[in-house]
Design a protein around this motif. Sequence first.
Motif, PDB file in Angstrom:
ATOM      1  N   ILE A   1      81.043  71.578  20.193  1.00  0.00           N
ATOM      2  CA  ILE A   1      79.669  72.095  20.174  1.00  0.00           C
ATOM      3  C   ILE A   1      78.992  71.849  21.521  1.00  0.00           C
ATOM      4  CG2 ILE A   1      77.384  71.783  19.134  1.00  0.00           C
ATOM      5  CD1 ILE A   1      78.792  71.170  16.498  1.00  0.00           C
ATOM      6  N   ALA A   2      79.224  70.670  22.106  1.00  0.00           N
ATOM      7  CA  ALA A   2      78.636  70.368  23.416  1.00  0.00           C
ATOM      8  C   ALA A   2      79.162  71.316  24.479  1.00  0.00           C
ATOM      9  CB  ALA A   2      78.942  68.919  23.801  1.00  0.00           C
ATOM     10  N   ALA A   3      80.473  71.612  24.429  1.00  0.00           N
ATOM     11  CA  ALA A   3      81.028  72.553  25.404  1.00  0.00           C
ATOM     12  C   ALA A   3      80.408  73.936  25.247  1.00  0.00           C
ATOM     13  CB  ALA A   3      82.548  72.627  25.239  1.00  0.00           C
ATOM     14  N   SER A   4      80.211  74.371  24.009  1.00  0.00           N
ATOM     15  CA  SER A   4      79.579  75.671  23.779  1.00  0.00           C
ATOM     16  C   SER A   4      78.130  75.677  24.261  1.00  0.00           C
ATOM     17  CB  SER A   4      79.629  76.021  22.290  1.00  0.00           C
ATOM     18  OG  SER A   4      80.956  76.040  21.823  1.00  0.00           O
TER      19      SER A   4
ATOM     20  N   LEU B   1      73.414  77.010  27.592  1.00  0.00           N
ATOM     21  CA  LEU B   1      72.274  76.477  28.344  1.00  0.00           C
ATOM     22  C   LEU B   1      72.347  76.854  29.813  1.00  0.00           C
ATOM     23  CD1 LEU B   1      71.941  72.937  26.709  1.00  0.00           C
ATOM     24  CD2 LEU B   1      70.523  74.963  26.305  1.00  0.00           C
ATOM     25  N   THR B   2      73.558  76.927  30.357  1.00  0.00           N
ATOM     26  CA  THR B   2      73.695  77.359  31.755  1.00  0.00           C
ATOM     27  C   THR B   2      73.206  78.795  31.919  1.00  0.00           C
ATOM     28  OG1 THR B   2      75.592  75.887  32.072  1.00  0.00           O
ATOM     29  CG2 THR B   2      75.308  77.686  33.646  1.00  0.00           C
TER      30      THR B   2
ATOM     31  N   VAL C   1      87.459  61.261  13.541  1.00  0.00           N
ATOM     32  CA  VAL C   1      87.995  61.881  14.767  1.00  0.00           C
ATOM     33  C   VAL C   1      87.639  63.363  14.807  1.00  0.00           C
ATOM     34  CG1 VAL C   1      90.125  62.497  15.980  1.00  0.00           C
ATOM     35  CG2 VAL C   1      89.852  60.210  15.016  1.00  0.00           C
ATOM     36  N   GLU C   2      87.765  64.033  13.686  1.00  0.00           N
ATOM     37  CA  GLU C   2      87.434  65.459  13.647  1.00  0.00           C
ATOM     38  C   GLU C   2      85.946  65.691  13.915  1.00  0.00           C
ATOM     39  OE1 GLU C   2      88.816  66.669   9.851  1.00  0.00           O
ATOM     40  OE2 GLU C   2      90.919  66.847  10.477  1.00  0.00           O
ATOM     41  N   ARG C   3      85.107  64.781  13.467  1.00  0.00           N
ATOM     42  CA  ARG C   3      83.671  64.928  13.765  1.00  0.00           C
ATOM     43  C   ARG C   3      83.401  64.762  15.252  1.00  0.00           C
ATOM     44  NH1 ARG C   3      81.186  61.341   8.717  1.00  0.00           N
ATOM     45  NH2 ARG C   3      81.462  62.963   7.104  1.00  0.00           N
ATOM     46  N   TRP C   4      84.073  63.780  15.865  1.00  0.00           N
ATOM     47  CA  TRP C   4      83.916  63.608  17.312  1.00  0.00           C
ATOM     48  C   TRP C   4      84.369  64.869  18.054  1.00  0.00           C
ATOM     49  CZ3 TRP C   4      81.108  60.580  20.128  1.00  0.00           C
ATOM     50  CH2 TRP C   4      80.803  59.297  19.709  1.00  0.00           C
ATOM     51  N   LEU C   5      85.521  65.404  17.659  1.00  0.00           N
ATOM     52  CA  LEU C   5      86.023  66.601  18.323  1.00  0.00           C
ATOM     53  C   LEU C   5      85.103  67.790  18.081  1.00  0.00           C
ATOM     54  CD1 LEU C   5      89.854  66.280  17.595  1.00  0.00           C
ATOM     55  CD2 LEU C   5      88.635  65.755  19.707  1.00  0.00           C
ATOM     56  N   MET C   6      84.551  67.894  16.889  1.00  0.00           N
ATOM     57  CA  MET C   6      83.601  68.968  16.613  1.00  0.00           C
ATOM     58  C   MET C   6      82.362  68.834  17.490  1.00  0.00           C
ATOM     59  SD  MET C   6      82.969  71.701  14.940  1.00  0.00           S
ATOM     60  CE  MET C   6      84.209  71.660  13.634  1.00  0.00           C
ATOM     61  N   ALA C   7      81.897  67.603  17.663  1.00  0.00           N
ATOM     62  CA  ALA C   7      80.739  67.384  18.541  1.00  0.00           C
ATOM     63  C   ALA C   7      81.055  67.765  19.975  1.00  0.00           C
ATOM     64  CB  ALA C   7      80.307  65.917  18.464  1.00  0.00           C
TER      65      ALA C   7
END
Length: 459
Positions: free
Chosen positions: A167-170, A175-176, A158-164
């Motif tokens: 990172i995607a939000a960052s 990228l924007t 679960v923590e890996r999913w949340l970390m991903a």
Amino acid sequence: MSLTIALAAVLAIAAIAGWLGFSRAGRLRGTTRLHSLPIYHAAYAAMWAALPALLFLAVWSPVQSHFVDQAVLASPEGRTLPAFDMQRESIMSEAREIAGGERDSGFNPESPALVPRFTEAEARFATIGGGIAILLALAAAVFSLRRASPQFRARTGVERWLMALLIAASLIAILTTLGILLSLMFESLRFFKLVPVSEFLFGTQWSPQMALRPDQAGSSGAFGSIPLFWGTVFIGAIIAMIVAIPLGLMSAIYLTQYAHPRVRTWMKPMLEILAGIPTVVYGYFAALTVAPHVRDFGIAIGISSASSESALAAGLVMGIMIIPFISSMADDSIAAVPQAMRDGSLAMGATKSETIRKVVLPAALPGVVGGVLLAVSRAIGETMIVVMAAGLAANMTANPFASVTTVTTQIVQLLTGDQEFDSAKTLAAFALGLALFLITLVLNLIALTVVRRYREAYE
């Protein structure tokens, strides 16, 4: 099946997978010791069931429209469309809107024949995409539920999913910003192929109106940006800051150091309401209330050229608008200064005003500088107040009663209406945007340097 139904089905599968994961972990917990709590097993199963399928739907949604267009063009009705791209796209757009219920009819006679093809293709590809998403969710749910065991590290998963996700939000923000910068750079390079960089950066005449014939007046155009940047600095960084910095800083000092708690409870929210007023309302206030008084004042003191649209009127109202940006950040910074520093100053015999000037404000300087920077960035990006109160004339003057314009106002003017994106007039908007972006970047770097220097002094 529409993508909305597929989305609801994926979320339902995720909820069921989470419940099954929680139930299975609960049963295992009754017989042996689990590495992770049942809630982590539930979250792990729900995430595996939902996130891959949702990611697929997010990718499929824009891809589906391309597949639909290709299927319609490959149909017998689509093969009879004109070869000219713009006319064909117009017909396709009308048929797509009619099929989607956005309009009842179109101007092109070929559009109604394509409506059944669009409806059929959209239903087919939506069913394909939705089916794949549901199967993906089911497979992922089965995979995650089969992994449930006493030794399984569900919390780590679960923590890996949340970390991903973090990172995607960052990356989205990064990228924007990169996309904005690259789009400005590419279009600006096209502009500088038509207009020399030296003329744009050092020219003092701004007249981007390009004539259609060589014998027309002003056919060459003038793209000197100095008057625009001077107007931006004059209104947003000089007049507005003269109004906003003293008022914002003094209001923050009063609210944090002198005001009674009951007075602060009422005054601080009322002050911050200024930040929520739409800028068009400020524009009306500047144009209808402040500008006439500024013009009358200028005439009264002997300035006959005082205009009803002036830099002073726009700067005064803009300064009032950005007071909350400086006040709020200065308020928070002053309140964060340790009480021990105040007590030490007072114990040494300093008065309250001396403590504020020589101890509190220097310690809170990083936050104050940040608030000023935010206010300057907000001011130089303002458009509506300048359009309605300062005018559109690109004058390079220090007379606050004269009409001037800013970079953002000219960008709006250049990109408003039907424009040719191959002309220097339209491409000039991107060059102005790139220059404004770089100026803001330099301001941020200067502010970070100041903040870092003073923060090291007080750590």
